[in-house]
Write a protein that holds these residues in place. Sequence first.
Motif, PDB file in Angstrom:
ATOM      1  N   TRP A   6       0.842  -1.211   0.000  1.00 24.24           N
ATOM      2  CA  TRP A   6       0.000   0.000   0.000  1.00 24.24           C
ATOM      3  C   TRP A   6       0.873   1.255   0.000  1.00 24.24           C
ATOM      4  N   GLY A   7       1.928   1.251   0.805  1.00 23.08           N
ATOM      5  CA  GLY A   7       2.799   2.422   0.878  1.00 23.08           C
ATOM      6  C   GLY A   7       3.542   2.702  -0.411  1.00 23.08           C
ATOM      7  N   ASP A   8       3.882   1.662  -1.166  1.00 19.77           N
ATOM      8  CA  ASP A   8       4.618   1.849  -2.417  1.00 19.77           C
ATOM      9  C   ASP A   8       3.719   2.104  -3.612  1.00 19.77           C
ATOM     10  N   THR A   9       2.415   1.808  -3.494  1.00 18.71           N
ATOM     11  CA  THR A   9       1.508   2.020  -4.617  1.00 18.71           C
ATOM     12  C   THR A   9       0.525   3.168  -4.388  1.00 18.71           C
ATOM     13  N   LYS A  10       0.137   3.396  -3.132  1.00 16.75           N
ATOM     14  CA  LYS A  10      -0.835   4.450  -2.823  1.00 16.75           C
ATOM     15  C   LYS A  10      -0.215   5.658  -2.132  1.00 16.75           C
ATOM     16  N   GLY A  11       0.970   5.481  -1.564  1.00 18.74           N
ATOM     17  CA  GLY A  11       1.638   6.601  -0.923  1.00 18.74           C
ATOM     18  C   GLY A  11       1.953   6.364   0.532  1.00 18.74           C
ATOM     19  N   ARG A  12       2.989   7.062   1.013  1.00 21.27           N
ATOM     20  CA  ARG A  12       3.435   6.900   2.403  1.00 21.27           C
ATOM     21  C   ARG A  12       2.399   7.452   3.378  1.00 21.27           C
ATOM     22  N   LYS A  13       1.759   8.550   3.016  1.00 22.72           N
ATOM     23  CA  LYS A  13       0.806   9.210   3.907  1.00 22.72           C
ATOM     24  C   LYS A  13      -0.388   8.313   4.210  1.00 22.72           C
ATOM     25  N   GLN A  14      -0.942   7.696   3.175  1.00 22.18           N
ATOM     26  CA  GLN A  14      -2.135   6.861   3.376  1.00 22.18           C
ATOM     27  C   GLN A  14      -1.859   5.679   4.286  1.00 22.18           C
ATOM     28  N   VAL A  15      -0.719   5.025   4.081  1.00 19.97           N
ATOM     29  CA  VAL A  15      -0.436   3.829   4.867  1.00 19.97           C
ATOM     30  C   VAL A  15      -0.241   4.178   6.345  1.00 19.97           C
ATOM     31  N   LEU A  16       0.304   5.351   6.625  1.00 24.83           N
ATOM     32  CA  LEU A  16       0.518   5.741   8.014  1.00 24.83           C
ATOM     33  C   LEU A  16      -0.805   6.015   8.737  1.00 24.83           C
ATOM     34  N   ILE A  17      -1.771   6.562   8.033  1.00 24.46           N
ATOM     35  CA  ILE A  17      -3.088   6.796   8.640  1.00 24.46           C
ATOM     36  C   ILE A  17      -3.800   5.474   8.910  1.00 24.46           C
ATOM     37  N   ILE A  18      -3.683   4.521   7.982  1.00 22.55           N
ATOM     38  CA  ILE A  18      -4.282   3.197   8.180  1.00 22.55           C
ATOM     39  C   ILE A  18      -3.684   2.517   9.411  1.00 22.55           C
ATOM     40  N   CYS A  19      -2.366   2.562   9.524  1.00 18.89           N
ATOM     41  CA  CYS A  19      -1.683   1.952  10.669  1.00 18.89           C
ATOM     42  C   CYS A  19      -2.201   2.507  11.992  1.00 18.89           C
ATOM     43  N   MET A  20      -2.382   3.813  12.021  1.00 20.57           N
ATOM     44  CA  MET A  20      -2.794   4.475  13.248  1.00 20.57           C
ATOM     45  C   MET A  20      -4.190   4.030  13.687  1.00 20.57           C
ATOM     46  N   PHE A  21      -5.130   3.957  12.753  1.00 19.84           N
ATOM     47  CA  PHE A  21      -6.492   3.569  13.110  1.00 19.84           C
ATOM     48  C   PHE A  21      -6.553   2.116  13.577  1.00 19.84           C
ATOM     49  N   LEU A  22      -5.877   1.225  12.890  1.00 19.10           N
ATOM     50  CA  LEU A  22      -5.875  -0.182  13.287  1.00 19.10           C
ATOM     51  C   LEU A  22      -5.299  -0.357  14.691  1.00 19.10           C
ATOM     52  N   MET A  23      -4.186   0.300  14.942  1.00 24.59           N
ATOM     53  CA  MET A  23      -3.537   0.172  16.243  1.00 24.59           C
ATOM     54  C   MET A  23      -4.409   0.746  17.356  1.00 24.59           C
ATOM     55  N   GLY A  24      -4.974   1.919  17.127  1.00 26.76           N
ATOM     56  CA  GLY A  24      -5.760   2.583  18.158  1.00 26.76           C
ATOM     57  C   GLY A  24      -6.987   1.790  18.581  1.00 26.76           C
ATOM     58  N   PHE A  25      -7.748   1.298  17.618  1.00 23.63           N
ATOM     59  CA  PHE A  25      -8.977   0.581  17.952  1.00 23.63           C
ATOM     60  C   PHE A  25      -8.693  -0.771  18.608  1.00 23.63           C
ATOM     61  N   SER A  26      -7.665  -1.480  18.147  1.00 29.29           N
ATOM     62  CA  SER A  26      -7.354  -2.781  18.752  1.00 29.29           C
ATOM     63  C   SER A  26      -6.857  -2.613  20.182  1.00 29.29           C
ATOM     64  N   THR A  27      -6.124  -1.529  20.452  1.00 31.55           N
ATOM     65  CA  THR A  27      -5.624  -1.294  21.803  1.00 31.55           C
ATOM     66  C   THR A  27      -6.761  -0.934  22.750  1.00 31.55           C
ATOM     67  N   MET A  28      -7.700  -0.116  22.290  1.00 32.09           N
ATOM     68  CA  MET A  28      -8.869   0.193  23.110  1.00 32.09           C
ATOM     69  C   MET A  28      -9.624  -1.082  23.485  1.00 32.09           C
ATOM     70  N   ALA A  29      -9.723  -1.993  22.542  1.00 30.22           N
ATOM     71  CA  ALA A  29     -10.473  -3.225  22.778  1.00 30.22           C
ATOM     72  C   ALA A  29      -9.819  -4.087  23.857  1.00 30.22           C
ATOM     73  N   VAL A  30      -8.482  -4.074  23.944  1.00 27.76           N
ATOM     74  CA  VAL A  30      -7.805  -4.819  25.012  1.00 27.76           C
ATOM     75  C   VAL A  30      -8.260  -4.314  26.378  1.00 27.76           C
ATOM     76  N   GLY A  31      -8.441  -3.001  26.490  1.00 34.75           N
ATOM     77  CA  GLY A  31      -8.867  -2.418  27.762  1.00 34.75           C
ATOM     78  C   GLY A  31     -10.285  -2.778  28.152  1.00 34.75           C
ATOM     79  N   LEU A  32     -11.049  -3.353  27.230  1.00 32.04           N
ATOM     80  CA  LEU A  32     -12.435  -3.734  27.514  1.00 32.04           C
ATOM     81  C   LEU A  32     -12.606  -5.240  27.713  1.00 32.04           C
ATOM     82  N   LEU A  33     -11.525  -6.009  27.602  1.00 34.54           N
ATOM     83  CA  LEU A  33     -11.626  -7.464  27.663  1.00 34.54           C
ATOM     84  C   LEU A  33     -11.999  -7.962  29.066  1.00 34.54           C
TER      85      LEU A  33
END
Length: 465
Positions: free
Chosen positions: A82-109
């Motif tokens: 994704w970073g090499d075909t769509k751009g560095r900026k887009q892939v960094l935003i995707i990474c951030m959302f995935l990480m944030g939501f999965s971490t919140m979910a750990v706190g609710l387990l």
Amino acid sequence: MSQSMTHEPQGSHQTKKATASGWIGSVLEYYDFFIYATAASLIFPQIFFPSTDPKTAIVASLATYGVGYVARPIGAFFLGHWGDTKGRKQVLIICMFLMGFSTMAVGLLPTYDQIGLWAPALLVLLRLIQGFAVAGEISGASSMILEHAPFGRRGYYSSFTLQGVQAGQILAAAVFLPLAYYLPTEDFNTWGWRVPFLLSFVVIIAGFIIRREVEETPAFSEETSHQEIPKAPIVEAFTNSWKDMLRVVCMALMNVIPVVTTIFGAAYAVQASYGIGFSKDVYLWIPVLGNCLAVIVIPYVGNLSDKIGRRPPIIIGALGSGLLSFAYLYAISIHHVPLAICMSLLMWGVVYQGYNATFPSFYPELFPTRSRVSAMAISQNVGTLITALLPALFATVAPPGAVDIPMTIGSITLAVTAIAALAALSARETNRIHMNDLGNPNAAPVEKDEYNRIRLAAIESAKAK
């Protein structure tokens, strides 16, 4: 000047804005990643696994930490592409959302006592999502900063990616410290540990606001305008850059040092079954102080790598930190908190930074723009996957009750860091290679005097802005 025009991509270089975005993004994302690492050592064995066998619970908890790294090579393939075909900026935003939501979910387990085996199963699932997300962070952020940075200053600016990672670890421990210190043990084990995970909501909002402001890099934009975006950057990476990818895999084994410092070291010092008896709140200060020093040291090492090259700091940092691991573990074994702190400061805060501050520029410089994110992400994450198996291995070969734990774990650590040093020694130097020539094994470096002139001009230009 004409050579720079030919060999450097043209366009708007948002050096400071890209560096700030990479730094803050790394702080936020690695805050998420390391609060899990801290909790896996200090609290998860008691709440997500059967309490009848504490030794097995420690090994299992540390293994869930490693599970996140299992997902990283998979994430590297998807996010690197994704970073090499769509751009560095887009892939960094995707990474951030995935990480944030999965971490919140750990706190609710729910805990093991509440839902039984579903608790560790869900914990593993969320850790896999975390690992998938973080796979694209350093490669994407390093490439973003590197491609925005002026020639002669790439090492300095790229080092802020890892300064952000260290700051994220400081933030993770800073959140845990007051909770562990002020809350009664029962309250901390019941709900206090959840607070750092739920605060990831702030991570998601702040990270998105920051990263949306940065434009795509001149190097990637130039490829887009010339319609040179590869359809299969992963295939290109393995076809044209497999030797350098193998070198990065071996150098990425240096992740053994943070594993020893913050994961196995924490379990060894704090878990009652090992009999050391450091309190949780006291031990948490050891990586915090080491990281505080690292935050100061990293930009200086990055700047040094622009002067003398990337390989010397990496080789010295690898061998030196491997040797110091013996002293660090010995200090824990003799229950000497001040000595353990001093060894952490020296090993983790200073010597290891020779590697840590330099690889964010060295790794992406080994690859061409067309496949840079893919090649770095895949190879680095395969290397870190290997080291992610080490916490469980360490706990197996040096379980509670074992003798000579510092010698056993220190010997493994030194052997691994020696492999990393040899890989760096075999690589070509990259600091004096122009951006458009990176990834070409036959590229001629700029003459040293001319390079120093360009580098000093870039420094003066930055001061004037």
